[in-house]
Scaffold this motif. Structure first.
Motif, PDB file in Angstrom:
ATOM      1  N   THR A  26       0.829  -1.211   0.000  1.00 22.63           N
ATOM      2  CA  THR A  26       0.000   0.000   0.000  1.00 22.63           C
ATOM      3  C   THR A  26       0.854   1.248   0.000  1.00 22.63           C
ATOM      4  O   THR A  26       0.579   2.225  -0.695  1.00 22.63           O
ATOM      5  CB  THR A  26      -0.915  -0.005   1.233  1.00 22.63           C
ATOM      6  OG1 THR A  26      -1.765  -1.136   1.166  1.00 22.63           O
ATOM      7  CG2 THR A  26      -1.761   1.268   1.289  1.00 22.63           C
ATOM      8  N   GLY A  27       1.925   1.208   0.777  1.00 21.66           N
ATOM      9  CA  GLY A  27       2.813   2.361   0.781  1.00 21.66           C
ATOM     10  C   GLY A  27       3.440   2.604  -0.571  1.00 21.66           C
ATOM     11  O   GLY A  27       3.751   3.738  -0.937  1.00 21.66           O
ATOM     12  N   THR A 319     -10.536   3.677   1.061  1.00 23.06           N
ATOM     13  CA  THR A 319     -10.108   2.378   1.579  1.00 23.06           C
ATOM     14  C   THR A 319     -10.052   1.314   0.499  1.00 23.06           C
ATOM     15  O   THR A 319      -9.431   0.265   0.703  1.00 23.06           O
ATOM     16  CB  THR A 319     -11.052   1.914   2.701  1.00 23.06           C
ATOM     17  OG1 THR A 319     -12.387   1.748   2.172  1.00 23.06           O
ATOM     18  CG2 THR A 319     -11.088   2.913   3.844  1.00 23.06           C
ATOM     19  N   GLN A 320     -10.697   1.573  -0.652  1.00 23.22           N
ATOM     20  CA  GLN A 320     -10.631   0.605  -1.745  1.00 23.22           C
ATOM     21  C   GLN A 320      -9.215   0.469  -2.292  1.00 23.22           C
ATOM     22  O   GLN A 320      -8.889  -0.512  -2.965  1.00 23.22           O
ATOM     23  CB  GLN A 320     -11.577   1.027  -2.882  1.00 23.22           C
ATOM     24  CG  GLN A 320     -13.026   1.229  -2.479  1.00 23.22           C
ATOM     25  CD  GLN A 320     -13.679  -0.048  -2.012  1.00 23.22           C
ATOM     26  OE1 GLN A 320     -13.386  -1.129  -2.531  1.00 23.22           O
ATOM     27  NE2 GLN A 320     -14.547   0.070  -1.018  1.00 23.22           N
ATOM     28  N   PHE A 321      -8.349   1.466  -2.025  1.00 21.67           N
ATOM     29  CA  PHE A 321      -6.970   1.412  -2.486  1.00 21.67           C
ATOM     30  C   PHE A 321      -6.103   0.499  -1.623  1.00 21.67           C
ATOM     31  O   PHE A 321      -4.983   0.179  -1.998  1.00 21.67           O
ATOM     32  CB  PHE A 321      -6.358   2.826  -2.482  1.00 21.67           C
ATOM     33  CG  PHE A 321      -6.919   3.742  -3.529  1.00 21.67           C
ATOM     34  CD1 PHE A 321      -6.232   3.972  -4.708  1.00 21.67           C
ATOM     35  CD2 PHE A 321      -8.130   4.381  -3.343  1.00 21.67           C
ATOM     36  CE1 PHE A 321      -6.738   4.822  -5.677  1.00 21.67           C
ATOM     37  CE2 PHE A 321      -8.647   5.238  -4.298  1.00 21.67           C
ATOM     38  CZ  PHE A 321      -7.947   5.457  -5.475  1.00 21.67           C
ATOM     39  N   TYR A 322      -6.615   0.114  -0.459  1.00 19.63           N
ATOM     40  CA  TYR A 322      -5.828  -0.669   0.486  1.00 19.63           C
ATOM     41  C   TYR A 322      -6.160  -2.154   0.358  1.00 19.63           C
ATOM     42  O   TYR A 322      -7.166  -2.540  -0.245  1.00 19.63           O
ATOM     43  CB  TYR A 322      -6.104  -0.188   1.910  1.00 19.63           C
ATOM     44  CG  TYR A 322      -5.688   1.238   2.157  1.00 19.63           C
ATOM     45  CD1 TYR A 322      -4.334   1.557   2.293  1.00 19.63           C
ATOM     46  CD2 TYR A 322      -6.632   2.255   2.256  1.00 19.63           C
ATOM     47  CE1 TYR A 322      -3.948   2.873   2.518  1.00 19.63           C
ATOM     48  CE2 TYR A 322      -6.244   3.565   2.484  1.00 19.63           C
ATOM     49  CZ  TYR A 322      -4.896   3.872   2.608  1.00 19.63           C
ATOM     50  OH  TYR A 322      -4.511   5.160   2.817  1.00 19.63           O
ATOM     51  N   LEU A 357      -5.194  -7.369  -3.068  1.00 20.56           N
ATOM     52  CA  LEU A 357      -4.579  -6.051  -3.172  1.00 20.56           C
ATOM     53  C   LEU A 357      -4.710  -5.532  -4.599  1.00 20.56           C
ATOM     54  O   LEU A 357      -4.287  -6.210  -5.546  1.00 20.56           O
ATOM     55  CB  LEU A 357      -3.095  -6.126  -2.787  1.00 20.56           C
ATOM     56  CG  LEU A 357      -2.289  -4.835  -2.963  1.00 20.56           C
ATOM     57  CD1 LEU A 357      -2.781  -3.783  -1.979  1.00 20.56           C
ATOM     58  CD2 LEU A 357      -0.796  -5.093  -2.767  1.00 20.56           C
ATOM     59  N   PRO A 358      -5.313  -4.338  -4.789  1.00 21.35           N
ATOM     60  CA  PRO A 358      -5.403  -3.790  -6.141  1.00 21.35           C
ATOM     61  C   PRO A 358      -4.023  -3.346  -6.638  1.00 21.35           C
ATOM     62  O   PRO A 358      -3.331  -2.576  -5.969  1.00 21.35           O
ATOM     63  CB  PRO A 358      -6.345  -2.583  -5.979  1.00 21.35           C
ATOM     64  CG  PRO A 358      -6.202  -2.176  -4.548  1.00 21.35           C
ATOM     65  CD  PRO A 358      -5.947  -3.442  -3.792  1.00 21.35           C
ATOM     66  N   ILE A 359      -3.627  -3.862  -7.781  1.00 25.22           N
ATOM     67  CA  ILE A 359      -2.334  -3.503  -8.379  1.00 25.22           C
ATOM     68  C   ILE A 359      -2.539  -2.687  -9.647  1.00 25.22           C
ATOM     69  O   ILE A 359      -1.998  -1.599  -9.800  1.00 25.22           O
ATOM     70  CB  ILE A 359      -1.501  -4.764  -8.657  1.00 25.22           C
ATOM     71  CG1 ILE A 359      -1.191  -5.479  -7.325  1.00 25.22           C
ATOM     72  CG2 ILE A 359      -0.212  -4.399  -9.394  1.00 25.22           C
ATOM     73  CD1 ILE A 359      -0.441  -6.771  -7.484  1.00 25.22           C
ATOM     74  N   GLY A 363      -7.569   2.639 -13.596  1.00 21.53           N
ATOM     75  CA  GLY A 363      -8.147   3.905 -13.165  1.00 21.53           C
ATOM     76  C   GLY A 363      -9.523   3.812 -12.544  1.00 21.53           C
ATOM     77  O   GLY A 363     -10.136   4.839 -12.244  1.00 21.53           O
ATOM     78  N   ARG A 364     -10.032   2.605 -12.318  1.00 23.88           N
ATOM     79  CA  ARG A 364     -11.387   2.461 -11.776  1.00 23.88           C
ATOM     80  C   ARG A 364     -11.494   3.049 -10.376  1.00 23.88           C
ATOM     81  O   ARG A 364     -12.465   3.749 -10.052  1.00 23.88           O
ATOM     82  CB  ARG A 364     -11.768   0.980 -11.752  1.00 23.88           C
ATOM     83  CG  ARG A 364     -13.154   0.700 -11.151  1.00 23.88           C
ATOM     84  CD  ARG A 364     -13.444  -0.781 -11.147  1.00 23.88           C
ATOM     85  NE  ARG A 364     -12.468  -1.519 -10.375  1.00 23.88           N
ATOM     86  CZ  ARG A 364     -12.528  -1.683  -9.047  1.00 23.88           C
ATOM     87  NH1 ARG A 364     -13.506  -1.134  -8.354  1.00 23.88           N
ATOM     88  NH2 ARG A 364     -11.592  -2.377  -8.417  1.00 23.88           N
ATOM     89  N   LEU A 365     -10.514   2.776  -9.514  1.00 25.69           N
ATOM     90  CA  LEU A 365     -10.588   3.269  -8.146  1.00 25.69           C
ATOM     91  C   LEU A 365     -10.486   4.793  -8.087  1.00 25.69           C
ATOM     92  O   LEU A 365     -11.189   5.444  -7.312  1.00 25.69           O
ATOM     93  CB  LEU A 365      -9.481   2.630  -7.304  1.00 25.69           C
ATOM     94  CG  LEU A 365      -9.587   1.113  -7.100  1.00 25.69           C
ATOM     95  CD1 LEU A 365      -8.447   0.607  -6.239  1.00 25.69           C
ATOM     96  CD2 LEU A 365     -10.927   0.734  -6.493  1.00 25.69           C
ATOM     97  N   ARG A 366      -9.610   5.375  -8.898  1.00 26.69           N
ATOM     98  CA  ARG A 366      -9.505   6.833  -8.918  1.00 26.69           C
ATOM     99  C   ARG A 366     -10.801   7.468  -9.441  1.00 26.69           C
ATOM    100  O   ARG A 366     -11.248   8.502  -8.939  1.00 26.69           O
ATOM    101  CB  ARG A 366      -8.316   7.266  -9.792  1.00 26.69           C
ATOM    102  CG  ARG A 366      -6.969   7.068  -9.115  1.00 26.69           C
ATOM    103  CD  ARG A 366      -5.840   7.572 -10.006  1.00 26.69           C
ATOM    104  NE  ARG A 366      -5.982   8.989 -10.304  1.00 26.69           N
ATOM    105  CZ  ARG A 366      -5.546   9.973  -9.520  1.00 26.69           C
ATOM    106  NH1 ARG A 366      -4.948   9.683  -8.367  1.00 26.69           N
ATOM    107  NH2 ARG A 366      -5.695  11.238  -9.864  1.00 26.69           N
ATOM    108  N   ALA A 367     -11.389   6.850 -10.461  1.00 32.28           N
ATOM    109  CA  ALA A 367     -12.646   7.378 -10.987  1.00 32.28           C
ATOM    110  C   ALA A 367     -13.745   7.296  -9.935  1.00 32.28           C
ATOM    111  O   ALA A 367     -14.552   8.232  -9.778  1.00 32.28           O
ATOM    112  CB  ALA A 367     -13.053   6.612 -12.249  1.00 32.28           C
ATOM    113  N   ASN A 368     -13.773   6.203  -9.194  1.00 31.34           N
ATOM    114  CA  ASN A 368     -14.780   6.070  -8.133  1.00 31.34           C
ATOM    115  C   ASN A 368     -14.569   7.125  -7.049  1.00 31.34           C
ATOM    116  O   ASN A 368     -15.524   7.744  -6.563  1.00 31.34           O
ATOM    117  CB  ASN A 368     -14.695   4.670  -7.527  1.00 31.34           C
ATOM    118  CG  ASN A 368     -15.706   4.460  -6.414  1.00 31.34           C
ATOM    119  OD1 ASN A 368     -16.908   4.588  -6.609  1.00 31.34           O
ATOM    120  ND2 ASN A 368     -15.211   4.133  -5.224  1.00 31.34           N
ATOM    121  N   LEU A 369     -13.293   7.370  -6.688  1.00 29.21           N
ATOM    122  CA  LEU A 369     -13.000   8.374  -5.664  1.00 29.21           C
ATOM    123  C   LEU A 369     -13.368   9.768  -6.156  1.00 29.21           C
ATOM    124  O   LEU A 369     -13.917  10.580  -5.396  1.00 29.21           O
ATOM    125  CB  LEU A 369     -11.522   8.313  -5.282  1.00 29.21           C
ATOM    126  CG  LEU A 369     -11.055   9.327  -4.227  1.00 29.21           C
ATOM    127  CD1 LEU A 369     -11.871   9.195  -2.946  1.00 29.21           C
ATOM    128  CD2 LEU A 369      -9.565   9.154  -3.946  1.00 29.21           C
TER     129      LEU A 369
END
Length: 505
Positions: A26-27, A319-322, A357-359, A363-369
């Motif tokens: 994650t880091g 939190t979806q990024f973690y 873990l999303p690798i 861009g789905r998570l960024r679009a959702n955020l």
């Protein structure tokens, strides 16, 4: 038993390793993906609205309509709150939001499922299945319990629960707003009916007065004291009076229909006899109205809870990024042949952690955020708009109430003068010292003042209802039964409205 203990120890060691690996990954990936996405809107506070802290407000009573002292109104409001479809719709939406809260809360707890599979199957003779199963027909069975628990290290499920709690609180406030709106609409419609009933009385007195005048003119014409001109003028006033009476009757029928719709009972107000306008008490206007009563408006409370829910949606999107870490376990029996299902050799079990873990997700998570952040900005601006409109609403109703009071004082003097002038004109006409045109002119002024007096009294009552609604209609945020530990509604504004309808400096 030692085997179970060793397996559990291995599972815990694996969990610790997966958590460490997830934090490292994650880091390296997750936090960087969220950069550059942040809300742009901000909540309007008291200083930005030009409001200052004032004395504590005098709360509006929950059943404020009783202050008018009209039992008919009390009965109508009580009936509407019991039977109105619009209020039941708001309550259904609240129940739906509370159910969604229960669903979100369930996700934070361990899940246990039972499984029982019974199958009769022919195994292929030309596949990987060895004899004696190959080509045979056998029964197979599985009976086991499976458990899973998502270890919410990064607060994803908690954020989802907080968002659901915010939505439930918003729905609760919406239901209270619907209650306040329904009660105010019933009260205003009833006061309109009271006003029209008074106008009907004025129209009836006008008709009777003109019939009496017509008899007087006929007597004078028969005595040779007047001409047919005066007679035709007097006769023309009767159709006009009847027209006004019928117009008022039409408005009364429409108002009754509106009341029926608010009550949710057709024809329930058809035979309603409204009280006399003079019998209804006026609610005294406070000389200084604290603007922090706006914080007691249910629509503003709902908007504030939606901001809270949207902020938790943003937290959930982050939190979806973690990593997603689960602990799973199962235990039961599985066998080929139903007779062997409960044998000790048919036992099976397993326990262990799972890491997701999303690798690369295109861009789905960024679009959702970004979408959740935009929703938060929209919720904040909706809240700000509601606050500004509430400030305007209170100021408008205060200004109208005070202006109506001044108009009523002037109107009373004008009506006294018109009534006196009419009496003099009639006496002079009877004595032959004046013509009938003077009587008609004086009568027109009297009738206009009578109608104006009724209209101003009706407007005063309706404006008092509107002001009560603008100040929250008895809603109090502490009435919320859902999520008592959630973020509390902030005070919207704290500055008093002066008796001049302006905000004190």
């Amino acid at each position: 038993m030692p085997v179970w203990r060793a397996s559990v120890r291995m599972a815990l060691v694996s969990v610790a390793g997966l958590v460490a690996a997830g934090l490292i990954a994650t880091g390296a990936t997750g936090c960087a993906d969220m950069s550059g996405i942040a809300p742009q809107a901000s909540l309007r506070d008291a200083p930005s609205l030009g409001l200052n802290t004032a004395t504590a407000p005098a709360p509006v009573a929950a059943e404020w309509w009783r202050d008018f002292g009209d039992e008919t109104l009390n009965g109508l409001v009580a009936q509407a709150l019991q039977t109105s479809p619009s209020l039941k719709l708001a309550q259904a939406r609240l129940a739906r939001a509370q159910a969604a809260t229960d669903v979100a809360h369930a996700a934070t707890l361990p899940q246990v499922n039972g499984q029982l599979d019974l199958t009769r199957q022919r195994y292929t003779a030309n596949g990987a299945v060895p004899p004696p199963l190959a080509g045979s027909i056998r029964e197979s069975a599985t009976a086991q319990l499976a458990a899973s628990w998502e270890l919410d290290f990064f607060g994803k499920n908690r954020a989802a629960l907080d968002a659901a709690l915010g939505s439930a609180n918003a729905a609760q406030a919406d239901a209270q707003a619907a209650r306040v709106l329904l009660a105010s609409q019933v009260a205003r419609s009833y006061f309109q009916l009271v006003r029209l009933n008074e106008q009907s009385g004025v129209a009836s007195r006008t008709l009777a007065q003109r019939e009496e005048t017509l008899r007087l003119v006929r007597d004078r014409v028969n005595a040779g004291l007047d001409t047919r001109l005066e007679l035709r003028q007097s006769e023309g006033g009767l159709p006009e009076a009847r027209l006004q009476f019928e117009a008022v009757q039409e408005q009364m029928a429409l108002t009754r229909n509106a009341l029926n719709a608010l009550l949710g009972q057709p024809n329930s107000a058809s035979a309603l006899v409204p009280s006399a306008q003079s019998a209804i008490k006026n609610v005294a206007l406070m000389p200084n109205i604290p603007a922090d009563l706006l914080g007691r408006r249910a629509d503003i409370a709902a908007a504030r809870w939606r901001v809270e829910a949207s902020s938790k949606d943003v937290a959930n999107a982050k939190t979806q990024f973690y990593p997603n870490i689960n602990l799973v376990a199962f235990a039961g029996f599985s066998s080929i042949g139903l007779g062997n299902l409960l044998n000790l050799g048919s036992q099976q079990w397993g326990v262990g952690p799972a890491l997701r873990l999303p690798i690369f997700e295109a861009g789905r998570l960024r679009a959702n955020l970004r979408g959740k952040t935009a929703d938060l900005d929209a919720a904040v601006e909706s809240y700000n708009a509601a606050v500004i409109d509430a400030v305007r609403d209170v100021a408008d109703q205060v200004a109208s109430s005070q202006a109506i009071g001044r108009q009523q004082a002037e109107q009373r003097e004008a009506q006294e003068a018109a009534e006196s002038a009419y009496d003099i004109a009639v006496q002079r006409y009877k004595a032959g010292l004046g013509n009938y045109l003077n009587v008609l002119t004086a009568e027109t002024s009297v009738l206009a003042q009578r109608r104006l007096a009724v209209d101003l009294a009706g407007r005063a009552l309706e404006t008092q209802v509107a002001l009560i609604r603008a100040l929250g209609g008895g809603y109090a945020p502490e009435q919320l039964p859902v999520a008592q530990d959630a973020t509390k509604i902030i005070a919207v504004s704290e500055r008093p409205v002066s008796a001049n309808g302006l905000f004190d400096q």
